[in-house]
Design an enzyme around this catalytic site. Sequence first.
Site, PDB file in Angstrom:
ATOM      1  N   LYS B  81     -35.081  31.204  35.242  1.00 39.12           N
ATOM      2  CA  LYS B  81     -34.292  32.229  34.552  1.00 39.12           C
ATOM      3  C   LYS B  81     -35.222  33.382  34.219  1.00 39.12           C
ATOM      4  CE  LYS B  81     -31.157  32.355  30.503  1.00 39.12           C
ATOM      5  NZ  LYS B  81     -30.569  31.488  29.447  1.00 39.12           N
ATOM      6  N   SER B 159     -25.827  31.396  29.176  1.00 33.45           N
ATOM      7  CA  SER B 159     -26.467  32.579  29.714  1.00 33.45           C
ATOM      8  C   SER B 159     -27.352  32.289  30.934  1.00 33.45           C
ATOM      9  CB  SER B 159     -27.305  33.240  28.623  1.00 33.45           C
ATOM     10  OG  SER B 159     -28.361  32.378  28.209  1.00 33.45           O
ATOM     11  N   SER B 183     -26.217  27.390  26.752  1.00 36.93           N
ATOM     12  CA  SER B 183     -26.572  28.210  27.912  1.00 36.93           C
ATOM     13  C   SER B 183     -27.120  27.445  29.111  1.00 36.93           C
ATOM     14  CB  SER B 183     -27.583  29.291  27.503  1.00 36.93           C
ATOM     15  OG  SER B 183     -26.954  30.261  26.713  1.00 36.93           O
TER      16      SER B 183
END
Lengths: 104, 467
Positions: B81, B159, B183
Amino acid sequence: MELSRRAFAEQLALLAAAPWFVDDLRPVLPHALAQVQAQEPSALAKALAQTISVRYPERFSADDLAAITRSIDNRLRQIDRLYETHVTNADEPDFVYSVYRGDD
Amino acid sequence: MTDDIAFSSIVGLGRLLRQKKTSATELATYFLDRLERVGPRYNAVVTVTRERALAEAAQADRESRQGKWLGPLHGIPYGVKDLLATKGYPTSWGAAPYQQQKFEEDATVVQRLGAAGGVLVAKLAMVELAGGMGYNQPNASFTGPGKTPWNPGYWSGGSSSGPGAAVAAGLVPFAIGSETSGSILTPAAYCGVTGLRPTYGLVSRHGAMALAWTMDKLGPMGRTAEDCAIVLAIIAGKDPRDPSSVDRGFRMPPERTARFRIGIPKGADKDIQPEVAANFRQALKVLEDRVELVEDVELPDLPYGAVAGMIIAAEGASAFDDLLKDGRLSQLTAPEDRTGGYPALAVSAPDYLRALRVRRPMQRALDDFLKKFDALAVPTRTTVATPLDKAFRDGWPGITGGANVIGPTNVVGVPGVSVPNGFGVQGLPTGLSFTTRAFDEAKLVTLARLYQDRTDWHTRRPPVPSP
């Protein structure tokens, strides 16, 4: 699913705090949410929003300020629950300060 | 190479490498090409790290030729990420104001994966600032809304939107995501992959973007629970540069023959999407000879939402106070994010501290509750993925039920895992979650492996076009 007032307040708190709890918010029925959003924000919320507006003048449109006021108002509605949970004087915040001494 | 490579597990790719049927360089090149050609279809990729990947792969190949094997990740490509610092490449935090941001060193997690022979092939897309400014619809990243490979008209979740989509589409064998509150597990469910959220402090946060220092966790997303466990074993452990990290590691758990006592929270499958509920019950049936179910258990009645809200608001506003001060929040993609940080300026210090103090008895109460079970089981989300063009609240109107487990368990920092358990409407995947006490990841992995040994949902492939 029926919600108690307490559960509803909790869900509303989540909405104010964390809209990404997508499914956790399902119990906040759209019409109930709309009702809450239609309520006039408290005087305290308006005053707090005003302090932010004063801190950053000319940064916000009227719509921005209304959104900020609503968000503050939502959070204020949940603060009572924080103070309903019993803590003692000995319950310190869950972080610990450590004194520092560098290399000699 | 065939698509079989793209959807192979870490274990499977490692076998090919050790048998000399492929090389780390061939694997890296294959996944780099897929990332470049297929990644944009799902808004899954921020930066393809080709130069670094080929250098790391060449190093892994050299070591192999010398008879050195660094372990199960030796020569295995992976993505992170884009909130993890990586030397030599931008680290954007998913947000336009930070598109060109660079750091001088790798995050601890990236260092550990590199030392284990992993090959970093991509920085993966994410919701801007990990959602900390209160986004309420999928289009909240400068790379566009994450799209699930199962049906690109729907969100990949957030996310960790890029890690979820990239693993699902066979662009990386595994990825590192982060979770402050949902997330990792949410994109795992929406993308049909396995996601493991470790206990707070088990994995160093050094070099990771902070949203809420006392709630952020980093964890693996992959094809199987076994793969996630392999990665967790490498990234877990004390790091002097992260004072919140703990001196515990993680080891792959041994086989377990005892039955698992599983709590089902009250309302977990009531008034949720029917397909999600049916898949949940079917999943429990798959495990019925190995589990004892305790229905309608109730979490202690405590103000999880109020505590989470206060902590995330105050810590997030502080973590991004530079954006608030200079007004660069206005550059964020989601309109609601452009004002979402300001209300936190009205949080008082005593109220924030009260939230931290309330979390103490909350931790004790939830631990006392969780110790009655090996794990809680819930549908990871109460619906399939949200349509890309709808606000979350309007995505699936009329769904009013479910049990709130993601929120409370994140506030106190206990671990969770989500595994794919079927499909719902629009051909979209659904997820099954297990949650347990702090540092009991081994139970989660054992349960998830048991489920995956008996099902094939984790081996299904979305209709991804060949590059």
